[in-house]
Design a protein around this motif. Structure first.
Motif, PDB file in Angstrom:
ATOM      1  N   GLN A 255      72.080   0.355 128.685  1.00 57.35           N
ATOM      2  CA  GLN A 255      72.130  -0.999 129.241  1.00 57.35           C
ATOM      3  C   GLN A 255      73.442  -1.234 129.980  1.00 57.35           C
ATOM      4  OE1 GLN A 255      70.070  -4.318 126.970  1.00 57.35           O
ATOM      5  NE2 GLN A 255      70.524  -2.913 125.285  1.00 57.35           N
ATOM      6  N   ILE A 256      74.528  -0.713 129.438  1.00 55.64           N
ATOM      7  CA  ILE A 256      75.819  -0.886 130.109  1.00 55.64           C
ATOM      8  C   ILE A 256      75.829  -0.134 131.431  1.00 55.64           C
ATOM      9  CG2 ILE A 256      78.269  -0.284 129.957  1.00 55.64           C
ATOM     10  CD1 ILE A 256      78.028  -0.861 126.922  1.00 55.64           C
ATOM     11  N   SER A 257      75.379   1.114 131.425  1.00 54.40           N
ATOM     12  CA  SER A 257      75.359   1.918 132.649  1.00 54.40           C
ATOM     13  C   SER A 257      74.442   1.311 133.699  1.00 54.40           C
ATOM     14  CB  SER A 257      74.903   3.342 132.325  1.00 54.40           C
ATOM     15  OG  SER A 257      74.682   4.087 133.498  1.00 54.40           O
ATOM     16  N   SER A 267      86.232   5.786 137.685  1.00 53.92           N
ATOM     17  CA  SER A 267      87.296   5.912 136.699  1.00 53.92           C
ATOM     18  C   SER A 267      86.734   5.618 135.308  1.00 53.92           C
ATOM     19  CB  SER A 267      88.400   4.910 137.016  1.00 53.92           C
ATOM     20  OG  SER A 267      87.906   3.584 136.802  1.00 53.92           O
ATOM     21  N   ARG A 268      87.642   5.579 134.316  1.00 53.00           N
ATOM     22  CA  ARG A 268      87.193   5.258 132.964  1.00 53.00           C
ATOM     23  C   ARG A 268      86.677   3.825 132.869  1.00 53.00           C
ATOM     24  NH1 ARG A 268      90.216   5.855 128.294  1.00 53.00           N
ATOM     25  NH2 ARG A 268      91.464   7.565 129.103  1.00 53.00           N
ATOM     26  N   PHE A 269      86.959   2.998 133.869  1.00 53.23           N
ATOM     27  CA  PHE A 269      86.476   1.624 133.848  1.00 53.23           C
ATOM     28  C   PHE A 269      85.307   1.402 134.801  1.00 53.23           C
ATOM     29  CE2 PHE A 269      90.940   1.588 132.576  1.00 53.23           C
ATOM     30  CZ  PHE A 269      90.766   1.118 131.284  1.00 53.23           C
ATOM     31  N   ASP A 270      84.718   2.485 135.282  1.00 53.04           N
ATOM     32  CA  ASP A 270      83.503   2.388 136.103  1.00 53.04           C
ATOM     33  C   ASP A 270      82.332   2.661 135.166  1.00 53.04           C
ATOM     34  OD1 ASP A 270      81.752   2.169 138.169  1.00 53.04           O
ATOM     35  OD2 ASP A 270      82.818   3.543 139.491  1.00 53.04           O
ATOM     36  N   TYR A 271      81.779   1.598 134.605  1.00 63.72           N
ATOM     37  CA  TYR A 271      80.854   1.729 133.480  1.00 63.72           C
ATOM     38  C   TYR A 271      79.483   2.278 133.866  1.00 63.72           C
ATOM     39  CZ  TYR A 271      84.186  -0.699 130.506  1.00 63.72           C
ATOM     40  OH  TYR A 271      85.308  -1.035 129.770  1.00 63.72           O
ATOM     41  N   GLU A 272      79.178   2.327 135.136  1.00 62.16           N
ATOM     42  CA  GLU A 272      77.924   2.970 135.543  1.00 62.16           C
ATOM     43  C   GLU A 272      77.894   4.434 135.098  1.00 62.16           C
ATOM     44  OE1 GLU A 272      75.532   4.331 139.571  1.00 62.16           O
ATOM     45  OE2 GLU A 272      76.999   2.702 139.732  1.00 62.16           O
TER      46      GLU A 272
END
Length: 710
Positions: A255-257, A267-272
């Motif tokens: 769901q987050i992706s 980056s580590r904050f690119d949740y896709e």
């Protein structure tokens, strides 16, 4: 002659290889591994830690399993796209590139700008959806589903086919309290104690691998529609077996992706790009443990890789000990509620076939996932099944360990512990969720160039469903029981993990875990037959081998071409390997030596042109072992890495050895077969049954008579 595991200098670079332990320890000591209990990380800067170059996907030159294992140990973001020449890695920033170079690896750039490719793919999706009202998929979809779409579609199928479906909720909720749902599909679907074998089809263990869930959903839809339309193949399948689909195992991460707004920097904050679930490891402390899963200091790297968390051989190579890594194995074997939920389901059903869908690499993978495990006792049948699937979808069929070691995977627990066949499908040639038209429509229907009319994953899944109920591949128990009785087959056993690699690179003792396997049948009176897995676990039964049918081939010199190539250049020569029935070669061992202080590197290519071995260390002689070599012409590339001359020229020889004979441990395990009525035990007995056998028990609810002594 034994096969020595050793590191090589990748692609003619001069850096010396390190062992896995040293590489891991050095990474942690340098602070490159992210947060740990011993050394909490510094808070991330406001901007991602990367240079001005865009995020790239590179193919690291790593032609041997040893090389690829070393790349895995570096803790980079692996795409899981692996060939026999290399392994693909996402370089998020300059630090990733430096880590690769420091280990001595070279690479070629596959995708120069990952964000630009992502934008192109989403534009292609919009164009496809605008151009096509309905695709050729069973659902007719033209775009990726959201998680709510999966819930709606399964509910719709259950409403449309009430007698053929039963909604399923797995035993555990996710870390964030979500149900893990699926659908059971069979004639008489409500009767889950009908004795039928189960084909379990799983998607989205890894959140960012969206096509894996799509293919799972489409096959469930496909079988139901085909059954309604009177298709004889579909009707035979749903009469004889039960399909269970769980499109999304990693509900929280998916769901987050799926819902993330892309940052554009990966980056580590690119949740896709989130891969893992949402658990917070005991390694993560203080501020790093704060914030919701979709917005926290650790970013998309929070969580555990569910496909490294299953207890079978957990703790070994190919999984990270570092919680701040995409392949983190979890705090313990089977520690995650999502992997444990799948494990509980498989333990309580006769899952004779399981496929875990992933992306990407166009692969059909079978156990073993760790080379040291040894080939499974069912290797011949296993390979035949995998090769058949690959004929349909155009993928490469091989054992997982042939790519690199991977501990804690789904099928490496399910097969070795339950005996049910299990595979991983790596769907598509490129991208975690590339253009829908290619990754879903084309790969499922087999309209891609690689499938070449073989039917795609649709046909591969059909074949897997047929194998799930193939009497030669399963075990069966038959007998007679009165109406209203319940027949229960059960067994409990304790199994070891791998020796557990520690965060400092050392190796600790194995851990042990318990499994209870249960199959239940409710009798309506008279004769019954249950399809089950063999009573003896493959873990203890033995390992594959074969008796030779002929002597091995005679040893032969490998011809050295005239002259000596310039330093840094190569020369080539060939040699022949014969096959059965003339000879039976279990192993071919190549040995190359030279008299002086030069350094030669050697690469061996099989008849199909793929690299089958390399010797590029500082050893003299260099030795290369090829197991089970196919017959044909092999090519040797000899590279004058340093100092080769007429005085220091190489000589070579190939010797052949017989195959390793079968390993039969001589251990039989039994199913305990119990007849109950209203919870009271009427009778019980132990039953040993092998794959392909039928145990005929007669009246199982009558206590055995014991003749009194005279």
């Amino acid at each position: 002659m034994s096969h020595r595991l050793r590191a090589r200098r990748p692609h003619l670079r001069g850096a010396l290889a390190t062992t896995t332990a040293v590489a891991v320890a050095a990474t942690l000591a340098a602070g490159l591994g992210g947060p740990s209990a011993a050394a909490p990380p510094a808070a991330p800067s406001a901007e991602p830690d990367r240079d001005d170059a865009p995020t790239r996907v590179v193919m690291v030159d790593a032609p041997t399993v040893d090389d690829r294992n070393r790349v895995v140990d570096l803790g980079l973001d692996l795409t899981e796209h692996v060939t026999r020449q290399g392994i693909e890695v996402v370089l998020h920033d300059a630090r990733d590139a430096r880590r690769l170079r420091a280990a001595g690896f070279d690479w070629t750039v596959e995708v120069a700008d990952l964000e630009a490719e992502r934008r192109d793919q989403r534009r292609a999706d919009r164009r496809y959806a605008a151009r096509v009202d309905e695709s050729g998929l069973p659902s007719g979809r033209t775009s990726y589903r959201t998680y709510d779409d999966y819930l709606d579609d399964m509910a719709s199928l259950a409403e449309t086919y009430p007698r053929l479906t039963k909604p399923l909720t797995l035993a555990n909720q996710t870390v964030l309290g979500e149900d893990i749902t699926g659908l059971e599909i069979s004639v008489g679907a409500d009767d889950v104690r009908d004795g039928k074998p189960v084909f379990l089809l799983l998607g989205a263990h890894h959140a960012r691998e969206w096509p894996s869930a799509e293919h799972t959903m489409e096959f469930g839809t496909d079988l139901l529609q085909s059954y309604r339309e009177g298709d004889a193949r579909a009707r035979g399948l749903l009469d004889g077996m039960r399909l269970v689909i769980v499109p999304v195992v990693n509900v929280d991460g998916f769901q987050i992706s799926r819902e993330a707004t892309p940052n554009g920097d990966f980056s580590r904050f690119d949740y896709e790009m989130k891969r893992k679930n949402c658990s917070i490891s005991e390694q993560i402390t203080g501020e790093w443990a704060s914030g919701p899963c979709a917005n926290n200091p650790e970013g998309r790297l929070r969580g555990t890789d569910l496909n490294r968390n299953y207890p079978g051989f957990w703790g070994g190579g190919g999984a990270s000990t570092n919680a701040d890594n995409d392949t983190y194995r979890g705090d313990g074997p089977g520690s995650e509620p999502e992997s444990d939920a799948v494990r509980k389901f498989i333990s309580n059903r006769a899952v004779t076939m399981m496929i875990s869908n992933h992306t990407y690499s166009n692969l059909v993978l079978r156990p073993p996932a760790i080379a040291s495990t040894g080939k499974s006792v069912d290797e011949v049948a296993y390979k035949e099944l995998g090769d058949g699937f690959a004929d349909a979808n155009g993928y490469t069929s091989q054992a997982s360990y042939q790519l690199y070691d991977t501990s804690g995977s789904t099928e490496d627990w399910s097969y070795w512990i339950t005996g049910g066949f299990g595979f991983t499908f790596e769907i598509g040639p490129d991208g975690f969720h590339p253009a829908y038209e290619d990754a879903v429509v084309g790969e499922y229907l087999g309209t891609t160039e690689s499938a070449a009319g073989g039917g795609g994953n649709r046909e591969a899944y059909y074949q897997a469903a047929e194998a799930a109920m193939d009497h030669a591949l399963v075990s069966r128990v038959s007998g007679k029981a009165p109406k209203g009785t319940r027949i229960v087959l059960s067994k409990t056993h304790v199994s070891p993990t791998s020796p557990v690699i520690q965060p400092d690179g050392s190796t600790g003792p194995q851990q042990f875990y318990e499994d209870t396997l249960v199959n239940r049948y409710d009798s309506d009176g008279g004769r019954f037959i249950l399809d089950v897995n063999p009573s003896t676990r493959p873990l203890v039964e033995g390992r594959y081998g074969r008796e030779p049918v002929a002597d091995p081939q005679e040893s032969a010199e490998i011809a050295n071409p005239e002259g000596v190539p310039a330093e840094g250049a190569s020369e080539e020569t060939t040699f022949e390997i014969l096959g059965q029935p003339e000879v039976d070669n279990g192993f071919a061992t190549l040995s190359f030596g030279w008299p002086g202080g030069a350094d030669w590197d050697f690469y061996v290519y099989g008849p199909d042109g793929d690299v089958v071995g390399s010797g590029a260390t500082l050893d003299n002689p260099e030795e290369i072992v090829i197991p089970d070599p196919v017959a044909g012409t092999y090519t040797v590339e000899a590279n004058n890495y340093e100092g080769g001359s007429a005085e220091d020229d190489w000589t070579g020889e190939v010797t052949f050895q017989s195959p390793t004979p079968p390993q039969d441990n001589g251990i039989d395990e039994a199913w305990q077969v119990t007849c109950l009525k209203r919870g009271r035990i009427l009778a019980s007995q132990d039953v040993v049954v092998d794959r392909g056998e039928v145990a005929r028990l007669g009246a199982v609810c009558k206590p055995a008579r014991v003749k009194a002594r005279q």
